[in-house]
Write a protein that holds these residues in place. Sequence first.
Motif, PDB file in Angstrom:
ATOM      1  N   ILE A 109       2.461  -3.807  -2.461  1.00 25.89           N
ATOM      2  CA  ILE A 109       2.727  -2.914  -1.333  1.00 25.89           C
ATOM      3  C   ILE A 109       2.428  -1.477  -1.755  1.00 25.89           C
ATOM      4  O   ILE A 109       2.956  -0.980  -2.756  1.00 25.89           O
ATOM      5  N   TYR A 110       1.567  -0.810  -0.992  1.00 28.50           N
ATOM      6  CA  TYR A 110       1.223   0.586  -1.235  1.00 28.50           C
ATOM      7  C   TYR A 110       1.904   1.478  -0.195  1.00 28.50           C
ATOM      8  O   TYR A 110       1.966   1.135   0.985  1.00 28.50           O
ATOM      9  N   SER A 111       2.379   2.633  -0.622  1.00 24.77           N
ATOM     10  CA  SER A 111       2.828   3.661   0.312  1.00 24.77           C
ATOM     11  C   SER A 111       3.299   4.882  -0.474  1.00 24.77           C
ATOM     12  O   SER A 111       3.384   4.863  -1.710  1.00 24.77           O
ATOM     13  N   HIS A 112       3.601   5.941   0.260  1.00 23.57           N
ATOM     14  CA  HIS A 112       4.195   7.131  -0.340  1.00 23.57           C
ATOM     15  C   HIS A 112       5.567   6.767  -0.906  1.00 23.57           C
ATOM     16  O   HIS A 112       6.281   5.941  -0.329  1.00 23.57           O
ATOM     17  N   PRO A 113       5.982   7.362  -2.045  1.00 19.53           N
ATOM     18  CA  PRO A 113       7.282   7.028  -2.637  1.00 19.53           C
ATOM     19  C   PRO A 113       8.459   7.172  -1.673  1.00 19.53           C
ATOM     20  O   PRO A 113       9.409   6.380  -1.726  1.00 19.53           O
ATOM     21  N   GLN A 114       8.430   8.180  -0.796  1.00 21.92           N
ATOM     22  CA  GLN A 114       9.503   8.344   0.178  1.00 21.92           C
ATOM     23  C   GLN A 114       9.576   7.147   1.119  1.00 21.92           C
ATOM     24  O   GLN A 114      10.662   6.633   1.402  1.00 21.92           O
ATOM     25  N   ALA A 115       8.438   6.672   1.600  1.00 20.29           N
ATOM     26  CA  ALA A 115       8.418   5.530   2.513  1.00 20.29           C
ATOM     27  C   ALA A 115       8.893   4.260   1.817  1.00 20.29           C
ATOM     28  O   ALA A 115       9.652   3.464   2.390  1.00 20.29           O
ATOM     29  N   LEU A 116       8.464   4.058   0.570  1.00 21.03           N
ATOM     30  CA  LEU A 116       8.921   2.888  -0.186  1.00 21.03           C
ATOM     31  C   LEU A 116      10.440   2.923  -0.349  1.00 21.03           C
ATOM     32  O   LEU A 116      11.112   1.893  -0.211  1.00 21.03           O
ATOM     33  N   GLY A 117      10.976   4.091  -0.635  1.00 20.60           N
ATOM     34  CA  GLY A 117      12.425   4.222  -0.780  1.00 20.60           C
ATOM     35  C   GLY A 117      13.176   4.019   0.522  1.00 20.60           C
ATOM     36  O   GLY A 117      14.271   3.445   0.540  1.00 20.60           O
TER      37      GLY A 117
END
Length: 285
Positions: A109-117
């Motif tokens: 899964i790829y995404s910005h760290p904020q979105a992953l969190g």
Amino acid sequence: MSISIGHLGPRGTYSEQAALAYRAWLASQQHSDITLTTYPSILQAIQAVAAGEVSCAIVPVENSIEGTVAVTLDTLWQLDSLRIQRALVLPIRHTFITHAKETAQVETIYSHPQALGQCQQWIARECPIATLIPTRSTTESLQHLEESPTIAAIASEWAASLYQVPVLARSINDRPDNCTKFWILNQEHSQEGSHTSLAFSLPINCPGALLRPLEIFAEADINLSRIESRPTKRSLGEYLFFLDLEASLTSAHTQDALKNLENCTETLKLFGSYATIPVASGVAE
């Protein structure tokens, strides 16, 4: 007068949605010549304002689930010329974007760290063995989808529509009231507004050193809506303190409190007073 707005790109980011909302608000204030400029990172968007490449930048500063966007605070401290002109709060609704037919097939899964969190509980439940890989923006994560049907990205449904990629699940953020506060930064001094932001360092790291600055605001009956510590980057255990006050710099008792604050801090930086502007629906359409 033309206005150029810098923001985190590429097209389809939540920062672009915030920029579109700000453009709509400016248009309602009789501004017509407004352009948007994308940058590969939040840092570069902020630096562009300081360099005079754009009139202002709109950057995320705080999320209701994941908290502070550290690069925004750190860069604002470092670049003395920048001030906060407005704030804007944007609802955030993440979608799970993949060519996989079910979540169990997803391995990466790829995404910005904020979105992953902001989606970590959903990810742990639906994709417990997936590897998480951070990207500079949520939209940037979409470029990996064609590599394999076992890859997924987390971004907005608007981004999925722009790039014509399939959405497998919607509203996957861990709380339904997920939202992000953005600041509009430029080089103009701002004195009026319902909130004031500032930061300071302390002259000495000792018991009670932080107590006195906080007492000053309590004695002035000024509420603190946020207090955040960030490392000074000089020595382990030394911190800067960022505060949001529910007060305006035009207020006499705010000015009195700030004079007292100067006597118990090492460095004090004022980022301005500002109001929060409303976000109209459909700004990303």
